[in-house]
Scaffold this motif. Sequence first.
Motif, PDB file in Angstrom:
ATOM      1  N   ASN A   1       0.796  -1.224   0.000  1.00  0.00           N
ATOM      2  CA  ASN A   1       0.000   0.000   0.000  1.00  0.00           C
ATOM      3  C   ASN A   1       0.830   1.276   0.000  1.00  0.00           C
ATOM      4  N   PHE A   2       2.022   1.233   0.630  1.00  0.00           N
ATOM      5  CA  PHE A   2       2.749   2.483   0.874  1.00  0.00           C
ATOM      6  C   PHE A   2       4.179   2.491   0.335  1.00  0.00           C
ATOM      7  N   LYS A   3       4.924   1.419   0.573  1.00  0.00           N
ATOM      8  CA  LYS A   3       6.353   1.445   0.284  1.00  0.00           C
ATOM      9  C   LYS A   3       6.636   1.780  -1.172  1.00  0.00           C
ATOM     10  N   ASP A   4       5.862   1.179  -2.092  1.00  0.00           N
ATOM     11  CA  ASP A   4       6.109   1.367  -3.526  1.00  0.00           C
ATOM     12  C   ASP A   4       5.071   2.263  -4.180  1.00  0.00           C
ATOM     13  N   GLN A   5       4.354   3.036  -3.353  1.00  0.00           N
ATOM     14  CA  GLN A   5       3.291   3.876  -3.889  1.00  0.00           C
ATOM     15  C   GLN A   5       3.867   4.989  -4.768  1.00  0.00           C
ATOM     16  N   LYS A   6       3.285   5.138  -5.925  1.00  0.00           N
ATOM     17  CA  LYS A   6       3.723   6.169  -6.865  1.00  0.00           C
ATOM     18  C   LYS A   6       2.849   7.418  -6.697  1.00  0.00           C
ATOM     19  N   ILE A   7       3.458   8.581  -6.891  1.00  0.00           N
ATOM     20  CA  ILE A   7       2.707   9.825  -6.863  1.00  0.00           C
ATOM     21  C   ILE A   7       1.839   9.907  -8.120  1.00  0.00           C
ATOM     22  N   LYS A   8       0.583  10.265  -7.960  1.00  0.00           N
ATOM     23  CA  LYS A   8      -0.376  10.272  -9.053  1.00  0.00           C
ATOM     24  C   LYS A   8      -0.911  11.679  -9.275  1.00  0.00           C
ATOM     25  N   GLY A   9      -0.834  12.147 -10.508  1.00  0.00           N
ATOM     26  CA  GLY A   9      -1.360  13.454 -10.840  1.00  0.00           C
ATOM     27  C   GLY A   9      -2.632  13.342 -11.666  1.00  0.00           C
ATOM     28  N   GLU A  10      -3.556  14.278 -11.464  1.00  0.00           N
ATOM     29  CA  GLU A  10      -4.815  14.260 -12.208  1.00  0.00           C
ATOM     30  C   GLU A  10      -5.211  15.694 -12.571  1.00  0.00           C
ATOM     31  N   LEU A  11      -5.947  15.816 -13.673  1.00  0.00           N
ATOM     32  CA  LEU A  11      -6.459  17.107 -14.118  1.00  0.00           C
ATOM     33  C   LEU A  11      -7.950  16.959 -14.401  1.00  0.00           C
ATOM     34  N   TYR A  12      -8.771  17.827 -13.775  1.00  0.00           N
ATOM     35  CA  TYR A  12     -10.212  17.787 -13.964  1.00  0.00           C
ATOM     36  C   TYR A  12     -10.678  19.103 -14.585  1.00  0.00           C
ATOM     37  N   GLY A  13     -11.790  19.026 -15.306  1.00  0.00           N
ATOM     38  CA  GLY A  13     -12.372  20.214 -15.900  1.00  0.00           C
ATOM     39  C   GLY A  13     -13.833  20.363 -15.532  1.00  0.00           C
ATOM     40  N   ILE A  14     -14.351  21.574 -15.646  1.00  0.00           N
ATOM     41  CA  ILE A  14     -15.757  21.836 -15.401  1.00  0.00           C
ATOM     42  C   ILE A  14     -16.339  22.542 -16.631  1.00  0.00           C
ATOM     43  N   TYR A  15     -17.557  22.125 -17.022  1.00  0.00           N
ATOM     44  CA  TYR A  15     -18.196  22.675 -18.208  1.00  0.00           C
ATOM     45  C   TYR A  15     -19.395  23.531 -17.817  1.00  0.00           C
ATOM     46  N   PHE A  16     -19.580  24.616 -18.539  1.00  0.00           N
ATOM     47  CA  PHE A  16     -20.734  25.505 -18.344  1.00  0.00           C
ATOM     48  C   PHE A  16     -21.327  25.785 -19.714  1.00  0.00           C
ATOM     49  N   GLU A  17     -22.580  25.360 -19.898  1.00  0.00           N
ATOM     50  CA  GLU A  17     -23.262  25.504 -21.201  1.00  0.00           C
ATOM     51  C   GLU A  17     -22.419  24.887 -22.312  1.00  0.00           C
ATOM     52  N   ASN A  18     -21.949  23.626 -22.032  1.00  0.00           N
ATOM     53  CA  ASN A  18     -21.190  22.803 -22.989  1.00  0.00           C
ATOM     54  C   ASN A  18     -19.827  23.389 -23.359  1.00  0.00           C
ATOM     55  N   GLU A  19     -19.333  24.292 -22.558  1.00  0.00           N
ATOM     56  CA  GLU A  19     -18.026  24.898 -22.819  1.00  0.00           C
ATOM     57  C   GLU A  19     -17.107  24.643 -21.618  1.00  0.00           C
ATOM     58  N   LEU A  20     -15.865  24.198 -21.888  1.00  0.00           N
ATOM     59  CA  LEU A  20     -14.892  24.005 -20.815  1.00  0.00           C
ATOM     60  C   LEU A  20     -14.533  25.366 -20.239  1.00  0.00           C
ATOM     61  N   THR A  21     -14.872  25.569 -18.964  1.00  0.00           N
ATOM     62  CA  THR A  21     -14.702  26.902 -18.383  1.00  0.00           C
ATOM     63  C   THR A  21     -13.737  26.935 -17.203  1.00  0.00           C
ATOM     64  N   GLY A  22     -13.326  25.775 -16.692  1.00  0.00           N
ATOM     65  CA  GLY A  22     -12.409  25.756 -15.556  1.00  0.00           C
ATOM     66  C   GLY A  22     -11.675  24.438 -15.448  1.00  0.00           C
ATOM     67  N   ILE A  23     -10.482  24.481 -14.855  1.00  0.00           N
ATOM     68  CA  ILE A  23      -9.696  23.264 -14.650  1.00  0.00           C
ATOM     69  C   ILE A  23      -9.084  23.294 -13.250  1.00  0.00           C
ATOM     70  N   ILE A  24      -8.782  22.097 -12.744  1.00  0.00           N
ATOM     71  CA  ILE A  24      -8.109  21.969 -11.459  1.00  0.00           C
ATOM     72  C   ILE A  24      -7.112  20.818 -11.563  1.00  0.00           C
ATOM     73  N   GLY A  25      -5.872  21.053 -11.114  1.00  0.00           N
ATOM     74  CA  GLY A  25      -4.818  20.048 -11.178  1.00  0.00           C
ATOM     75  C   GLY A  25      -4.427  19.574  -9.787  1.00  0.00           C
ATOM     76  N   LEU A  26      -4.304  18.263  -9.622  1.00  0.00           N
ATOM     77  CA  LEU A  26      -4.022  17.661  -8.318  1.00  0.00           C
ATOM     78  C   LEU A  26      -2.852  16.705  -8.396  1.00  0.00           C
ATOM     79  N   ILE A  27      -2.128  16.581  -7.286  1.00  0.00           N
ATOM     80  CA  ILE A  27      -1.138  15.522  -7.108  1.00  0.00           C
ATOM     81  C   ILE A  27      -1.523  14.763  -5.851  1.00  0.00           C
ATOM     82  N   HIS A  28      -1.730  13.454  -5.968  1.00  0.00           N
ATOM     83  CA  HIS A  28      -2.147  12.627  -4.839  1.00  0.00           C
ATOM     84  C   HIS A  28      -0.933  11.979  -4.179  1.00  0.00           C
ATOM     85  N   HIS A  29      -0.772  12.233  -2.894  1.00  0.00           N
ATOM     86  CA  HIS A  29       0.240  11.570  -2.081  1.00  0.00           C
ATOM     87  C   HIS A  29      -0.469  10.581  -1.164  1.00  0.00           C
TER      88      HIS A  29
END
Length: 287
Positions: free
Chosen positions: A181-209
């Motif tokens: 679970n921990f010793k070999d755990q790799k850092i994971k990054g993700e990028l999410y977006g939010i849409y408003f009236e079918n248009e990409l209007t915002g993004i958020i970037g995360l790194i999971h430890h």
Amino acid sequence: MFKSIIDQDSYISLLENRHAEELFELIDNSRDSIGEWLDFPNHTHEINDTRKFIERTLNSFAANNGYWVGIWHKGKLAGSIGYLYFDWQSKKTEIGYWLSKDFGGLGLVTKACSLFMKYAFEELKLNKVEICMATSNIRSRAVPERLGFKEEGTVRCFEFLNGKYLDRVTYGMIGEEWSGNFKDQKIKGELYGIYFENELTGIIGLIHHALETELKHIAVHPNHRNKGLGSKLIEEIQKLTTPAHIIAETDREAVNFYKKNGFIITSLGEKYPGVERFKCIYNFMKA
């Protein structure tokens, strides 16, 4: 293990005789909150009591039979964590901990436990670590659950404290579970977006430890600001994230945004010439 860094503001270190007064004051100021679940405040009446406790734990440390250390945050003693014993034949130990009411919500216990687990499995080569507490102590139970321990069983009426019987639950982790679970755990990054009236209007970037999620970037298109989209991104991330807390670093211009969304704000000072930076923490559960 004489001193280990928890984060940029915190560390754990062996308690010494010179800490007796500070330790007593910490216990005395949080006597009710600690005493709700643990019995030792009832036997801690003066500085000499904490001095004797420190002497006992230093003797246990010398005898290689478990010990307690202090948890420090920004130069102040915040609580304590310890190995209650070492069973060298069965290669196991139990971790105990407590924290002053003034230092909750910072993830200190969870991070300190992670350090203790790493030392137990990787340095001491133990096979099992246990953590036990009253079944009704929800905040304390959140720590082993957050770290991936398995609930192993409950002892009914384990102790009589404050006029009532308390059941005791045991959580356990064995070495192979830690490695997976921990010793070999790799850092994971993700990028999410939010849409408003079918248009990409915002993004958020995360790194999971292992113990926290780091918010690296959040942005909303200028034409769609002041519509609550940034707050909506934060809200959705809180649903997706399972570690103890989300952390972010920002400048003065964005501090109010994080504060409005429930983050605890701490100034990092003038991190760059003429630029004050702030650390923002969102805690899922205080521990």
